[in-house]
Each structure stands twice: as structure tokens, then as C-alpha cells.
Design a protein around this motif. Structure first.
Motif, PDB file in Angstrom:
ATOM      1  N   THR A   4       0.840  -1.199   0.000  1.00  0.00           N
ATOM      2  CA  THR A   4       0.000   0.000   0.000  1.00  0.00           C
ATOM      3  C   THR A   4       0.874   1.247   0.000  1.00  0.00           C
ATOM      4  N   LEU A   5       0.579   2.152  -0.912  1.00  0.00           N
ATOM      5  CA  LEU A   5       1.288   3.430  -0.999  1.00  0.00           C
ATOM      6  C   LEU A   5       0.308   4.548  -0.640  1.00  0.00           C
ATOM      7  N   ILE A   6       0.682   5.344   0.366  1.00  0.00           N
ATOM      8  CA  ILE A   6      -0.159   6.446   0.831  1.00  0.00           C
ATOM      9  C   ILE A   6       0.555   7.756   0.506  1.00  0.00           C
ATOM     10  N   ILE A 102      -3.499   5.187  -2.062  1.00  0.00           N
ATOM     11  CA  ILE A 102      -4.342   6.041  -1.217  1.00  0.00           C
ATOM     12  C   ILE A 102      -3.766   7.448  -1.207  1.00  0.00           C
ATOM     13  N   LEU A 103      -4.618   8.445  -1.375  1.00  0.00           N
ATOM     14  CA  LEU A 103      -4.197   9.835  -1.218  1.00  0.00           C
ATOM     15  C   LEU A 103      -4.713  10.344   0.117  1.00  0.00           C
ATOM     16  N   LEU A 104      -3.842  11.055   0.851  1.00  0.00           N
ATOM     17  CA  LEU A 104      -4.194  11.567   2.176  1.00  0.00           C
ATOM     18  C   LEU A 104      -3.650  12.988   2.287  1.00  0.00           C
ATOM     19  N   SER A 105      -4.544  13.971   2.165  1.00  0.00           N
ATOM     20  CA  SER A 105      -4.104  15.360   2.022  1.00  0.00           C
ATOM     21  C   SER A 105      -4.793  16.299   3.001  1.00  0.00           C
ATOM     22  N   ASN A 106      -3.999  17.191   3.600  1.00  0.00           N
ATOM     23  CA  ASN A 106      -4.553  18.343   4.314  1.00  0.00           C
ATOM     24  C   ASN A 106      -4.890  19.407   3.277  1.00  0.00           C
ATOM     25  N   THR A 107      -6.162  19.742   3.149  1.00  0.00           N
ATOM     26  CA  THR A 107      -6.549  20.733   2.157  1.00  0.00           C
ATOM     27  C   THR A 107      -7.883  21.347   2.548  1.00  0.00           C
ATOM     28  N   ASN A 108      -8.530  22.008   1.619  1.00  0.00           N
ATOM     29  CA  ASN A 108      -9.786  22.704   1.911  1.00  0.00           C
ATOM     30  C   ASN A 108     -10.555  22.898   0.621  1.00  0.00           C
ATOM     31  N   GLU A 109     -11.806  23.299   0.755  1.00  0.00           N
ATOM     32  CA  GLU A 109     -12.692  23.392  -0.411  1.00  0.00           C
ATOM     33  C   GLU A 109     -12.201  24.401  -1.448  1.00  0.00           C
ATOM     34  N   LEU A 110     -11.731  25.562  -1.014  1.00  0.00           N
ATOM     35  CA  LEU A 110     -11.260  26.570  -1.972  1.00  0.00           C
ATOM     36  C   LEU A 110     -10.071  26.072  -2.782  1.00  0.00           C
TER      37      LEU A 110
END
Length: 203
Positions: A4-6, A102-110
Motif C-alpha cells: 500500500t502506498l499512501i 491512497i491519497l491523504l491530504s490536508n486541504t480545503n474546499e477553496l
């Protein structure tokens, strides 16, 4: 054996200008640093505790001389280009099907809306992953242990079989504590497309 690659998103696939964005915002707001309230609002927005409307209303109230378009432009200043070779890299990985992706990101709607509007292959990129987790949608953020435990539990992962790739040391430090293999990628000197040569000892 890694199965598994995250992956993180920013500065792993899409290039960011964190320093430039910070300096641009401080100049715009005529500040030397972001105060605790602003940092708290930004964090709340990143985990989806407040809406985009709430987020923009806060800044428009705090800085009434600025309109929403100017604030949105400053907020999205951080987002730069998405190199084609990185898209091809993840597409090739997805096609081979050797690893769970798997992608795991700190982000936001804008930020995500901006990327959708300006990166024509966003959906192609997203479709490469078996799971695609954005902090504002799952109400969790790195480097908190809870977000890693969420992914581990949801996918019934053995941490020893996972490799987590992120440009922020805080995030990889937490992942290490939970038993995951990590690559704290240096975005100025390294590129995710060289994963299998840079981390060849894991494969």
C-alpha cells in the motif's frame, strides 16, 4: 512487503509555494505574522468545521478593505503547477495494479475547487487512487494520529506493509510512531516519480 502506498498531494504531486503564499498574505493584510485567531480559523477550515462562506466572512470582517475575490486569490496563491510526468507516474502505477493507492491530504474546499478549475486532468488523477481522502471532507488532519488510524482501520492495513510519502516531517514522524514506512520527500531535491529508485530498499 509493501502493498500500500499512501501519498500526500501538495509538493508531492502538485507544486506549492508555501513561503511565497505566506509572504503575499502578510503583505496583503499588512501583518508581520498570523495571529492565533487566524491560525485557528485556517485550521477549522482545513478540517471542515467551518464552511467556505464562514471562512471568507471571517476575513472580510477582519479586513473590511478587502473583498472576497482578493482574499480567495491570496488564499490560492500557494497552488502552482502539476507536472505531467507525475500524473503519468501515478497512472502507470494504477494501471499495473501492484499496490493499493491512497491519497491523504490536508486541504480545503477553496484549494480543491481551484485545482479542479485549473488542472484539466484532476478527475483522471483522482481516479488513479483506490481511496482519496481530503482533510476537510473527513474532518481529520495530519499530523494527528487519528487521521492515520482512520486510514489504517478503514482499509485494515498492516502499517509495516505501507509506505507513506509526505513533504512535512511532522506528518512522517507521526506515521513512523504508528509503524508505517515513510519517505519525507524533499520537494526541492527529490521527485515522487523516482520513488522506486530513491526508496529501493523497501521494494
Amino acid at each position: 512487503m509493501i502493498n500500500t502506498l499512501i501519498f500526500d498531494f501538495g509538493d508531492v504531486f502538485i507544486n506549492l509555494d508555501k513561503k511565497g503564499a505566506l509572504n503575499n498574505a502578510l503583505d496583503l493584510f499588512n501583518l508581520k505574522t498570523f495571529d492565533a485567531n487566524m491560525l485557528n480559523i485556517n485550521m477549522q477550515y482545513e478540517v471542515g468545521e467551518i464552511t467556505t462562506v464562514d471562512f471568507l466572512n471571517y476575513y472580510c470582517t477582519r479586513f473590511p478593505e478587502l473583498d472576497k475575490k482578493i482574499i480567495v486569490k491570496a488564499w490560492n496563491y500557494i497552488i502552482k503547477d502539476f507536472p505531467d510526468d507525475r500524473l503519468n507516474f501515478i497512472k502507470d502505477l494504477a494501471k499495473k495494479g501492484t499496490y493499493q493507492l491512497i491519497l491523504l491530504s490536508n486541504t480545503n474546499e477553496l484549494h480543491i475547487d481551484h485545482i479542479k478549475q485549473n488542472v484539466g486532468f484532476y478527475n483522471d488523477f483522482k481516479n488513479c487512487f483506490d481511496a482519496f481522502y481530503l482533510s476537510h471532507e473527513i474532518n481529520l488532519r495530519k499530523p494527528d494520529k487519528a487521521i492515520f488510524k482512520f486510514v489504517i482501520d478503514k482499509h485494515r492495513l498492516n502499517p509495516k506493509d505501507c509506505l507513506f510519502i509526505d513533504d512535512t516531517k511532522e506528518n512522517t514522524d507521526t506515521a513512523i510512531k504508528l509503524g508505517l514506512n515513510t519517505w519525507n520527500i524533499n520537494e526541492e531535491q527529490e521527485d515522487v516519480i523516482h520513488l522506486f529508485t530513491t526508496k529501493k530498499e523497501l521494494f
